[in-house]
Write an enzyme that holds these catalytic residues in place. Structure first.
Site, PDB file in Angstrom:
ATOM      1  N   TYR A 109     -51.171 -18.327  28.806  1.00  0.00           N
ATOM      2  CA  TYR A 109     -51.459 -16.897  28.683  1.00  0.00           C
ATOM      3  C   TYR A 109     -52.766 -16.603  29.416  1.00  0.00           C
ATOM      4  O   TYR A 109     -53.772 -17.305  29.229  1.00  0.00           O
ATOM      5  CB  TYR A 109     -51.601 -16.473  27.211  1.00  0.00           C
ATOM      6  N   GLU A 197     -52.692  -8.640  32.901  1.00  0.00           N
ATOM      7  CA  GLU A 197     -52.152  -9.664  32.005  1.00  0.00           C
ATOM      8  C   GLU A 197     -51.063 -10.448  32.713  1.00  0.00           C
ATOM      9  O   GLU A 197     -50.135  -9.863  33.274  1.00  0.00           O
ATOM     10  CB  GLU A 197     -51.584  -9.018  30.734  1.00  0.00           C
TER      11      GLU A 197
END
Ligand code: GDP
Ligand code: MN
Length: 398
Positions: A109, A197
């Site tokens: 992530y 992101e």
């Protein structure tokens, strides 16, 4: 402003972030054609909507041939995809992105956010990729690496290497990881983003660091500096009420209640919404018509508020400092003649030329409910909505 995954990938790849081969399609046939052109054995068909969580909702499909690609697309095009991020109404699928599937070794992530506490860009990363960051922070909070960037010097290589090290990236891939981090940071900073992101960022079987997903959000107030980003806006993904407002230069946020609000100034608009709630009602929107509320602007605002079917009363709350109440009152009267408003209208005016303003409203002969204080205006709006007697309203003089 949000953009699509395929757009974010293109932006980031211009800053040196590696992405899989991919192509955009507007129909199932085009998707199959694009895949053939790209080559390979397996492809991922991905619904392009302004929301994440597509994988779990059926918006990401692994396909092995033309037929599968077409079938996956048939199930997507023209439908609304509901994910945990879209709200119950979902978002329409009008574009799909076809990507060459890659063998995944590890999912990471990676996020860049604006951290208001430190007033800096903060990098948030976790070796637990594939999961949503909310779930990671609830279930594996210790796996999260946070690092803020000193704006005067930017992201330095040693800082990026430290993040790579904490994520357990093998030494041979550190340089690729540093390039990815640097690329995201520069894209964020140079394009006035508020969020980048990549979830997941993957290490592939053939040892590459690839952005498998990408999401970017930009500061709307800085878009004028980035025409190439403004162009990426996709109105099909926005609340239609909000895009109409933006086109008219009004600042509007749609809400779920039924009392429409027309207010000048963001602070007063917030106070008006609070007071409506205090009086037992629910605001239908936030709407700041700005400083120079010309009659045309007031009429535009009425049209916008009335286009929301849930609106059962409209509260106009104007504090005239630079504005003039008589001018605003004329705008209201004109708007009510031009726009079909079949719900009670409550007007509270204060400030410059308030007496003249009240006179204009009284003389108009329109069933406008007037109020002196904000509390009174909110209470009258709530009771007008509750009694639902818009057709035989009496003009209440204050
Ligand atoms: P999101 O659900 O909207 O966040 O969409 P993603 O782009 O993150 O896709 C969801 C999941 O599909 C990813 O977490 C991956 O596990 C998987 N996925 C996407 N692309 C590929 C690929 O090329 N190969 C493989 N094996 N899995 C993929
Ligand atoms: Mn994702």
């Amino acid at each position: 402003m949000d953009i699509h995954e395929y757009q974010a990938k293109e932006v980031l790849s211009n800053f040196g972030v590696e992405i899989p081969a991919g192509a955009l399609a507007y129909s199932p046939e085009q998707a199959a054609y694009r895949a053939r052109e790209m080559g390979g054995e397996k492809w991922i068909v991905k619904a392009q909507i302004h929301a994440g969580g597509r994988g779990k909702a059926g918006g990401v499909k692994l396909c092995a041939d033309d037929q599968e690609i077409q079938a996956a697309c048939e199930a997507m095009f023209g439908r609304k995809l509901v994910t945990h991020q879209t709200g119950p109404e979902g978002k329409g699928i009008y574009r799909v992105y076809v990507e060459a599937a890659v063998p995944i070794d590890r999912e990471i992530y990676l996020g860049f956010v604006l951290d208001r506490t430190s007033q800096r860009i903060m990098i948030v990363a976790s070796a637990e990729g594939g999961m949503e960051i909310e779930d990671i922070s609830a279930e594996k909070p210790d796996s999260i690496v946070r690092s803020t960037v000193e704006p005067a010097v930017g992201l330095r290589d040693f800082q990026a290497r430290e993040i790579a090290f904490k994520l357990g990236i093998e030494p041979g891939l550190t340089q690729s990881m540093v390039r990815t981090l640097q690329g995201c940071y520069r894209a964020f900073r140079d394009l006035d983003a508020t969020m980048v992101e990549i979830n997941p960022l993957v290490i592939t079987g053939d040892n590459r660091v690839l952005a498998l997903d990408a999401k970017m959000t930009f500061d709307g107030n800085a878009l004028f500096r980035h025409p190439q980003i403004s162009e990426l806006r996709d109105k099909s993904q926005e609340d239609p009420r909000e895009s109409r407002a933006a086109d008219r230069g009004l600042s509007y946020v749609g809400l779920d209640g039924n009392i429409g609000c027309i207010v000048n100034g963001a602070g007063l608009a917030m106070a008006t919404m609070d007071t409506i709630k205090l009086a037992g009602g629910e605001p239908a929107n936030f709407l700041d018509i700005g400083g120079g509320a010309t009659p045309e602007r007031v009429a535009k605002a009425f049209r916008l508020v009335m286009s929301d079917k849930n609106v059962q009363a409209v509260l106009v709350n104007i504090f005239a400092g630079i504005n003039r109440c008589d001018w605003v009152a004329e705008g209201v009267v004109q708007a009510l003649k031009e726009v079909q408003v079949d719900v009670p209208v409550i007007v509270r005016l204060a400030g410059t030329n308030v007496e003249e303003g009240q006179k204009i409203l009284a003389k108009s002969g329109l069933p406008i409910i007037r109020a002196t204080t904000l509390m009174e205006a909110a209470e009258r709006s709530v009771s007008a909505w509750k009694s639902d007697n818009s057709l035989n309203l009496k003009v209440i003089s204050s």
